[in-house]
Design an enzyme around this catalytic site. Sequence first.
Site, PDB file in Angstrom:
ATOM      1  N   HIS A 201       0.837  -1.196   0.000  1.00 50.88           N
ATOM      2  CA  HIS A 201       0.000   0.000   0.000  1.00 50.88           C
ATOM      3  C   HIS A 201       0.874   1.249   0.000  1.00 50.88           C
ATOM      4  CE1 HIS A 201      -0.374   0.415   4.736  1.00 50.88           C
ATOM      5  NE2 HIS A 201       0.874   0.336   4.338  1.00 50.88           N
TER       6      HIS A 201
ATOM      7  N   CYS B  10       5.829   6.248   4.588  1.00 50.90           N
ATOM      8  CA  CYS B  10       4.706   5.458   4.050  1.00 50.90           C
ATOM      9  C   CYS B  10       4.029   6.163   2.879  1.00 50.90           C
ATOM     10  CB  CYS B  10       3.689   5.168   5.146  1.00 50.90           C
ATOM     11  SG  CYS B  10       4.373   4.177   6.464  1.00 50.90           S
TER      12      CYS B  10
ATOM     13  N   HIS C 217       4.954   0.197  -0.283  1.00 48.26           N
ATOM     14  CA  HIS C 217       5.733  -0.772   0.492  1.00 48.26           C
ATOM     15  C   HIS C 217       4.777  -1.884   0.906  1.00 48.26           C
ATOM     16  CE1 HIS C 217       3.927   1.950   3.443  1.00 48.26           C
ATOM     17  NE2 HIS C 217       3.866   0.887   4.220  1.00 48.26           N
TER      18      HIS C 217
ATOM     19  N   GLU D 109      -0.163  -5.293  11.519  1.00 48.43           N
ATOM     20  CA  GLU D 109       0.514  -4.773  10.325  1.00 48.43           C
ATOM     21  C   GLU D 109       2.008  -5.081  10.390  1.00 48.43           C
ATOM     22  OE1 GLU D 109       0.047  -0.464   8.336  1.00 48.43           O
ATOM     23  OE2 GLU D 109       1.079  -0.464  10.258  1.00 48.43           O
TER      24      GLU D 109
ATOM     25  N   HIS E  20       3.463  -5.300   3.505  1.00 54.95           N
ATOM     26  CA  HIS E  20       3.358  -5.854   4.857  1.00 54.95           C
ATOM     27  C   HIS E  20       2.909  -7.307   4.768  1.00 54.95           C
ATOM     28  CE1 HIS E  20       3.685  -2.030   6.973  1.00 54.95           C
ATOM     29  NE2 HIS E  20       2.823  -1.498   6.116  1.00 54.95           N
TER      30      HIS E  20
ATOM     31  N   ASP F  83      -4.369 -10.891  -1.005  1.00 48.19           N
ATOM     32  CA  ASP F  83      -3.003 -11.428  -1.021  1.00 48.19           C
ATOM     33  C   ASP F  83      -2.261 -11.077  -2.316  1.00 48.19           C
ATOM     34  OD1 ASP F  83      -0.880 -12.906   0.199  1.00 48.19           O
ATOM     35  OD2 ASP F  83      -1.296 -14.537  -1.208  1.00 48.19           O
ATOM     36  N   HIS F  84      -1.050 -10.544  -2.132  1.00 55.81           N
ATOM     37  CA  HIS F  84      -0.191 -10.128  -3.249  1.00 55.81           C
ATOM     38  C   HIS F  84      -0.887  -9.103  -4.148  1.00 55.81           C
ATOM     39  CE1 HIS F  84       2.253 -13.349  -1.709  1.00 55.81           C
ATOM     40  NE2 HIS F  84       3.257 -12.866  -2.417  1.00 55.81           N
TER      41      HIS F  84
HETATM   42 NI    NI Z   1       2.471   0.417   5.640  1.00 56.72          NI
END
Ligand code: NI
Length: 144
Positions: free
Chosen positions: A15, A34, A40, A124, A42, A80-81
Amino acid sequence: MKVYLSRRYHFSASHRLHSDAYTPEQNRAAYGKCNNPHGHGHNYVVRITVSGPVDPVTGMVCNLAELDGFVRRVICERFDHKNLNQDSAFEKLVPTTENLCREIHRVVKSGFAHVMLEDVRVDETSNNSFEYSERERHLISVCK
Ligand code: NI
């Protein structure tokens, strides 16, 4: 008497935290690194807690295979992904983990309605987790 059942699920997603209501400077001030344009990722850990009476025949609060199938299909496969910024839920909402937590709660509550959804927690990182609780009806930032 009711019993609480909690189950953990995992997905990895990227995100970028950025609000269209802010100037570039305000975005950098609000979100720091961020707000990096490249985003980036998580490894999110989702904990779903449901509750209910123990079925006298099965001895269970709910069928875990049913819960797993539902959550994997509507949450894990969806996110996911993926880039959360491209998900329809985040067209107008910043994909913070606060908002992700609320979206997961909304989807599970509406789609898995035969048990009581107590709360959704999303980790997270090892330091940050967020929880949306039906019991307390507010969002708790455990540690940000
Ligand atoms: Ni983040």
